[in-house]
Write a protein that holds these residues in place. Structure first.
Motif, PDB file in Angstrom:
ATOM      1  N   SER A   1       0.833  -1.206   0.000  1.00 50.31           N
ATOM      2  CA  SER A   1       0.000   0.000   0.000  1.00 50.31           C
ATOM      3  C   SER A   1       0.871   1.261   0.000  1.00 50.31           C
ATOM      4  O   SER A   1       0.511   2.277  -0.580  1.00 50.31           O
ATOM      5  CB  SER A   1      -1.001  -0.010   1.157  1.00 50.31           C
ATOM      6  OG  SER A   1      -0.321   0.261   2.348  1.00 50.31           O
ATOM      7  N   LYS A   2       2.041   1.196   0.615  1.00 49.01           N
ATOM      8  CA  LYS A   2       2.950   2.357   0.585  1.00 49.01           C
ATOM      9  C   LYS A   2       3.472   2.578  -0.833  1.00 49.01           C
ATOM     10  O   LYS A   2       3.533   3.715  -1.321  1.00 49.01           O
ATOM     11  CB  LYS A   2       4.121   2.136   1.549  1.00 49.01           C
ATOM     12  CG  LYS A   2       3.691   2.037   3.010  1.00 49.01           C
ATOM     13  CD  LYS A   2       4.895   1.871   3.911  1.00 49.01           C
ATOM     14  CE  LYS A   2       4.508   1.424   5.315  1.00 49.01           C
ATOM     15  NZ  LYS A   2       3.489   2.223   5.969  1.00 49.01           N
ATOM     16  N   VAL A   3       3.846   1.486  -1.486  1.00 46.54           N
ATOM     17  CA  VAL A   3       4.342   1.603  -2.865  1.00 46.54           C
ATOM     18  C   VAL A   3       3.229   2.170  -3.749  1.00 46.54           C
ATOM     19  O   VAL A   3       3.460   3.032  -4.603  1.00 46.54           O
ATOM     20  CB  VAL A   3       4.824   0.223  -3.380  1.00 46.54           C
ATOM     21  CG1 VAL A   3       5.161   0.274  -4.866  1.00 46.54           C
ATOM     22  CG2 VAL A   3       6.029  -0.236  -2.572  1.00 46.54           C
ATOM     23  N   ARG A   4       2.015   1.722  -3.490  1.00 46.32           N
ATOM     24  CA  ARG A   4       0.872   2.246  -4.260  1.00 46.32           C
ATOM     25  C   ARG A   4       0.733   3.767  -4.071  1.00 46.32           C
ATOM     26  O   ARG A   4       0.574   4.508  -5.026  1.00 46.32           O
ATOM     27  CB  ARG A   4      -0.421   1.544  -3.818  1.00 46.32           C
ATOM     28  CG  ARG A   4      -1.687   2.069  -4.519  1.00 46.32           C
ATOM     29  CD  ARG A   4      -2.920   1.291  -4.099  1.00 46.32           C
ATOM     30  NE  ARG A   4      -2.855  -0.111  -4.509  1.00 46.32           N
ATOM     31  CZ  ARG A   4      -3.139  -0.553  -5.731  1.00 46.32           C
ATOM     32  NH1 ARG A   4      -3.521   0.282  -6.666  1.00 46.32           N
ATOM     33  NH2 ARG A   4      -3.040  -1.828  -6.022  1.00 46.32           N
ATOM     34  N   ASN A   5       0.834   4.210  -2.818  1.00 47.62           N
ATOM     35  CA  ASN A   5       0.716   5.652  -2.558  1.00 47.62           C
ATOM     36  C   ASN A   5       1.767   6.440  -3.337  1.00 47.62           C
ATOM     37  O   ASN A   5       1.483   7.483  -3.925  1.00 47.62           O
ATOM     38  CB  ASN A   5       0.872   5.945  -1.065  1.00 47.62           C
ATOM     39  CG  ASN A   5      -0.231   5.294  -0.237  1.00 47.62           C
ATOM     40  OD1 ASN A   5      -1.314   5.030  -0.748  1.00 47.62           O
ATOM     41  ND2 ASN A   5       0.056   5.023   1.026  1.00 47.62           N
ATOM     42  N   LEU A   6       2.991   5.908  -3.330  1.00 50.17           N
ATOM     43  CA  LEU A   6       4.074   6.596  -4.047  1.00 50.17           C
ATOM     44  C   LEU A   6       3.834   6.602  -5.552  1.00 50.17           C
ATOM     45  O   LEU A   6       4.042   7.605  -6.227  1.00 50.17           O
ATOM     46  CB  LEU A   6       5.409   5.906  -3.740  1.00 50.17           C
ATOM     47  CG  LEU A   6       6.060   6.406  -2.461  1.00 50.17           C
ATOM     48  CD1 LEU A   6       6.929   5.344  -1.833  1.00 50.17           C
ATOM     49  CD2 LEU A   6       6.883   7.666  -2.742  1.00 50.17           C
ATOM     50  N   LEU A   7       3.407   5.459  -6.070  1.00 55.76           N
ATOM     51  CA  LEU A   7       3.181   5.387  -7.526  1.00 55.76           C
ATOM     52  C   LEU A   7       2.010   6.271  -7.954  1.00 55.76           C
ATOM     53  O   LEU A   7       2.000   6.819  -9.046  1.00 55.76           O
ATOM     54  CB  LEU A   7       2.962   3.937  -7.961  1.00 55.76           C
ATOM     55  CG  LEU A   7       4.241   3.074  -7.922  1.00 55.76           C
ATOM     56  CD1 LEU A   7       3.929   1.616  -8.246  1.00 55.76           C
ATOM     57  CD2 LEU A   7       5.307   3.614  -8.896  1.00 55.76           C
ATOM     58  N   ARG A   8       1.027   6.388  -7.064  1.00 54.16           N
ATOM     59  CA  ARG A   8      -0.096   7.286  -7.383  1.00 54.16           C
ATOM     60  C   ARG A   8       0.432   8.703  -7.638  1.00 54.16           C
ATOM     61  O   ARG A   8       0.056   9.355  -8.606  1.00 54.16           O
ATOM     62  CB  ARG A   8      -1.078   7.342  -6.203  1.00 54.16           C
ATOM     63  CG  ARG A   8      -2.004   6.167  -6.126  1.00 54.16           C
ATOM     64  CD  ARG A   8      -2.812   6.289  -4.839  1.00 54.16           C
ATOM     65  NE  ARG A   8      -3.792   5.227  -4.740  1.00 54.16           N
ATOM     66  CZ  ARG A   8      -4.452   4.934  -3.631  1.00 54.16           C
ATOM     67  NH1 ARG A   8      -4.229   5.624  -2.518  1.00 54.16           N
ATOM     68  NH2 ARG A   8      -5.334   3.959  -3.616  1.00 54.16           N
ATOM     69  N   VAL A   9       1.285   9.163  -6.727  1.00 57.88           N
ATOM     70  CA  VAL A   9       1.834  10.517  -6.886  1.00 57.88           C
ATOM     71  C   VAL A   9       2.716  10.563  -8.133  1.00 57.88           C
ATOM     72  O   VAL A   9       2.642  11.491  -8.941  1.00 57.88           O
ATOM     73  CB  VAL A   9       2.626  10.937  -5.629  1.00 57.88           C
ATOM     74  CG1 VAL A   9       3.335  12.265  -5.850  1.00 57.88           C
ATOM     75  CG2 VAL A   9       1.699  11.031  -4.417  1.00 57.88           C
ATOM     76  N   ARG A  10       3.525   9.513  -8.291  1.00 57.04           N
ATOM     77  CA  ARG A  10       4.451   9.486  -9.438  1.00 57.04           C
ATOM     78  C   ARG A  10       3.690   9.539 -10.775  1.00 57.04           C
ATOM     79  O   ARG A  10       4.081  10.234 -11.705  1.00 57.04           O
ATOM     80  CB  ARG A  10       5.338   8.235  -9.338  1.00 57.04           C
ATOM     81  CG  ARG A  10       6.420   8.080 -10.373  1.00 57.04           C
ATOM     82  CD  ARG A  10       7.478   9.177 -10.373  1.00 57.04           C
ATOM     83  NE  ARG A  10       7.005  10.433 -10.924  1.00 57.04           N
ATOM     84  CZ  ARG A  10       7.685  11.565 -10.874  1.00 57.04           C
ATOM     85  NH1 ARG A  10       8.853  11.611 -10.280  1.00 57.04           N
ATOM     86  NH2 ARG A  10       7.207  12.661 -11.401  1.00 57.04           N
TER      87      ARG A  10
END
Ligand code: BGC
Length: 734
Positions: A304-313
């Protein structure tokens, strides 16, 4: 009945589904799921900490770029070496210095905050940055708070409305913001370990509301966890703040990053909601890989953390490396925004006999004070701006008065020499300083004598107000009170211009100066804006975003004796970056005993007279308020009144609406700001003003139900140009 409920449910469901689709961070969910499926644990964890001082890693194998962060909040910070704070000394990173937070707040204008965010974003893009580390928006609880100048206001509605403007302005340019510092970072002393003991109600109504507004109303993409603790838990691992409130309740979809050196554990931070440890990888590097392997941290948490980062990216288009930094950061378009903010932020506090604006008859002008020539882009600890240029007050006046008046300048005083950390200043150094100060004074009195008017330009500077430590007093530093008194004896026509970001003790200034102007740390164009106000090209229209106490002991936390807390060496500048063990072990409690009675809420409710109230600010024209009416609509209260400009120049006024709930079943401040509007009125004209107040703004936190309530019953509506003077008043029933 059943049918209506079903229809309503359907409406809300469609509404929710629609919101999901339009949220800027939810446009690539399926793609992100596929990417995560193909990643190794090491690849994932590689994204969850600082790669460099101001970046976190993307996924090299897939060509997904790093995320580049930029301090914020009042200009894009200069480039530094990848792993230190050492500047690279470039030319292209010279940025616009925007007026600092309290100046922006003094405009009371969401439209201006929008432009401010836009200007910051344009410059961030030129530098190849994806996320601005701003807006800084903690509530200004203490007049002495070291970062008061960076923060917006003591009031949650004013802070929130401006943070929404800033966030939209920036993110509409495809530049993410990072709201900071979440939460209750209201003091700098001991910020690295102090624990906020605060009521649930004060936390919700005062300290969290601005963040909630920027997350819900502007889809902020980033939040920075504060250094301190709340309810005994470090903010960076605070499940209640990060998971339960920010994500689950408010629906935050972006990334939570730690403050620099503000991470304290691996499992705690990972489970407690932190996405990115900055700037290193002490806790969320190999230790996190190990914690996942041992089963202490589930893989879903990492995903879920990686998802949050990729969302912003995915939401923010990366700037190609060979495009970034090819042009100088500060541009005419953004400099014009800085001017606009500055020109609407300046607050006129006193103007006896209409001494200001300067008249044509004033041919000999004395300018006295160190701040007349001092630049404020850099100084003290923490983020500053290496600015392309900064017009000082003296330069602004010289340009505006060229050929019209003669200006003579005397420095008047200089900042005292500073002892090295932990040492006392030597007697010789003190003697030398006194000698210099006597000479400055003599020169100043010579310049003042015989002048038609004295413009005293003093206040604080960026060493006095700084990140990492609070002031110990609000007294004007460097013997300015004494100097002013001496000047008044040779020339009583004094206008004191205070350059500062926080309140100062104005008792002596008010005694001797006929005019007082608050002109903030007002950025690249600050001197031009000040000159335009002093010469009457524009009428002052800023209003105080915080209360000026008569004396420090009148302010709530001081009056209650809960600040300063037991002193343990004052500020702790680099927190966990410098000496981790020391900060893990140290303890201090800050008791927020005043509860919701922060700022003017305290003064109004306890009948303590301030020196200048929240919301106060004079104009060169008299404004008249009349014809108030208020009506309750389905989800709002419409407040309408007439505003007449009875002067001879166009001017702007910040009209303010406060509401009191005299029959409330819970403790309430006498009244609270519930709406406001900046209005321009031409000379001699009258304008109808409507302020629409969402009924939701009248909510209070019910500590028994742990939920928001809106009480029925009487609401008293006060309208005027400050929090202590209401020419109009009426009542409605909810
Ligand atoms: C400050 C943050 C800032 C960070 C990076 C910290 O000391 O509290 O506001 O963004 O440093 O410079």
């Amino acid at each position: 009945m059943k049918k209506t409920i079903l229809m309503l449910a359907a409406f809300f469901l469609t509404g929710a589904a629609f919101a999901q689709q339009t949220h800027p961070l939810l446009q690539h969910e399926a793609e992100i799921t596929e990417i995560i499926k193909g990643m190794t644990l090491e690849e994932k964890v590689n994204m969850l900490h600082g790669k460099n001082m101001f970046s976190s890693a993307g996924i090299e194998r897939l060509g997904i770029p790093d995320i580049e962060y930029a301090d914020g909040p009042f200009g894009i910070r200069e480039e530094m070496e990848p792993h230190s704070w050492r500047p690279l000394g470039w030319e292209t990173d010279k940025a616009t210095f925007f007026p600092t937070g309290s100046a922006l707040a003094a405009t009371w204008c969401p439209g201006i905050a929008y432009e401010y965010g836009k200007g910051m974003a344009i410059e961030a893009k030129l530098r190849g940055k994806d996320m601005i580390l701003g807006q800084a928006m903690n509530i200004q609880r203490l007049p002495t708070g070291g970062r008061t100048y960076e923060y917006l206001s003591e009031d949650p509605l004013l802070s929130g409305v401006l943070a929404v403007g800033y966030t939209k302005g920036s993110q509409d340019q495809n530049e993410a913001v990072c709201l900071k510092h979440f939460a209750v970072n209201s003091q700098e002393n001991m910020r690295g370990f102090v624990n906020a003991n605060i009521s649930e109600r004060a936390l919700r109504e005062i300290y969290l509301t601005p963040f909630e507004m920027a997350v819900k109303q502007a889809d902020a993409m980033g939040v920075m966890a504060a250094y301190n603790k709340v309810w005994g838990k470090w903010c960076s691992e605070n499940d209640m703040l990060q998971n339960r409130i920010l994500r689950n309740e408010w629906g935050f979809k972006g990334i939570i990053i730690s403050d620099w050196g503000g991470t304290h554990s691996t499992v705690g931070a990972a489970i407690g909601g932190l996405d990115v440890e900055m700037p290193g990888h002490d806790y969320m590097g190999q230790a996190l890989v190990d914690s996942v392997k041992s089963g202490a941290v589930p893989m879903e948490v990492i995903d879920s953390k990686v998802r949050n980062l990729l969302r912003v990216r995915f939401a923010i288009t990366p700037v190609p490396k060979d495009v970034a930094n090819t042009k100088v950061t500060s541009q005419p378009e953004t400099q014009a925004i800085a001017y606009k903010v500055a020109s609407k932020s300046i607050v006129l506090l006193k103007n006896d006999n209409g001494l200001l604006p300067l008249t044509k008859k004033m041919k000999k002008i004395a300018v006295i004070g160190d701040n007349a020539t001092r630049t404020m882009g850099l100084g003290g600890v923490g983020a500053g701006v290496k600015t392309l240029y900064e017009v000082t007050p003296l330069e602004g006046l010289q340009k505006a008065l060229k050929g019209k008046a003669t200006i003579r300048y005397a420095r008047g005083y200089e900042p005292a020499p500073r002892a090295r950390w932990g040492q006392q200043l030597s007697e010789d150094a003190m003697k030398e300083y006194e000698k210099k100060m006597a000479a400055y004074k003599k020169e100043a009195l010579k310049v003042a004598k015989g002048a038609d008017i004295v413009l005293f330009i003093g206040g604080n500077n960026r060493e006095v107000e700084t990140e990492g430590s609070d002031r110990t007093t609000i007294q004007l530093p460097f013997q300015q009170d004494e100097l002013l008194k001496a000047i008044a004896e040779v020339n009583p026509n004094i206008v004191a211009v205070m350059v500062a970001g926080a309140p100062v003790d104005l008792r002596e200034v008010k005694n001797v100066a006929k005019g007082i102007v608050y002109s903030w740390f007002n950025g690249t164009e600050g001197g031009n804006a000040l000159a335009d106000v002093l010469t009457g090209k524009i009428s002052p229209s800023g209003k105080l975003p915080f209360t000026f106490p008569v004396k420090l002991e009148d302010s709530p936390a001081y009056a209650l004796g809960v600040y300063p807390q037991q002193e343990q060496g004052g500020g702790d500048v680099f927190v966990n970056l410098v000496n981790r063990d020391r900060f893990q072990e140290r303890k201090a409690d800050a008791d927020y005993t005043e509860g919701i009675l922060v700022g003017y809420r305290w003064y109004a409710t306890k009948n303590v007279k301030p020196m200048y109230p929240f919301g106060y600010g004079l104009s060169y024209v008299p404004f008249k308020y009349s014809n108030l009416s208020a009506k309750v609509a389905e989800s709002s209260i419409e407040v309408t009144f007439d505003l007449a400009n009875q002067g001879s120049m166009e001017a702007e006024e910040v009209t303010q609406v406060y509401i009191g709930r005299p029959d409330s079943k819970v403790e309430r401040p006498k009244y609270e700001l519930k709406g406001f509007r900046r209005v321009a009125v031409k000379a001699g004209e009258t304008t109808k003003v409507t302020v629409t107040i969402p009924i939701e703004n009248l909510r209070h936190w019910n500590e028994f139900q742990h939920a928001w309530n809106i009480e029925k019953g009487k609401a008293v509506i006060y309208v005027g140009g400050s929090s202590a003077d209401f020419p109009l008043q009426t009542e409605v029933t909810l």
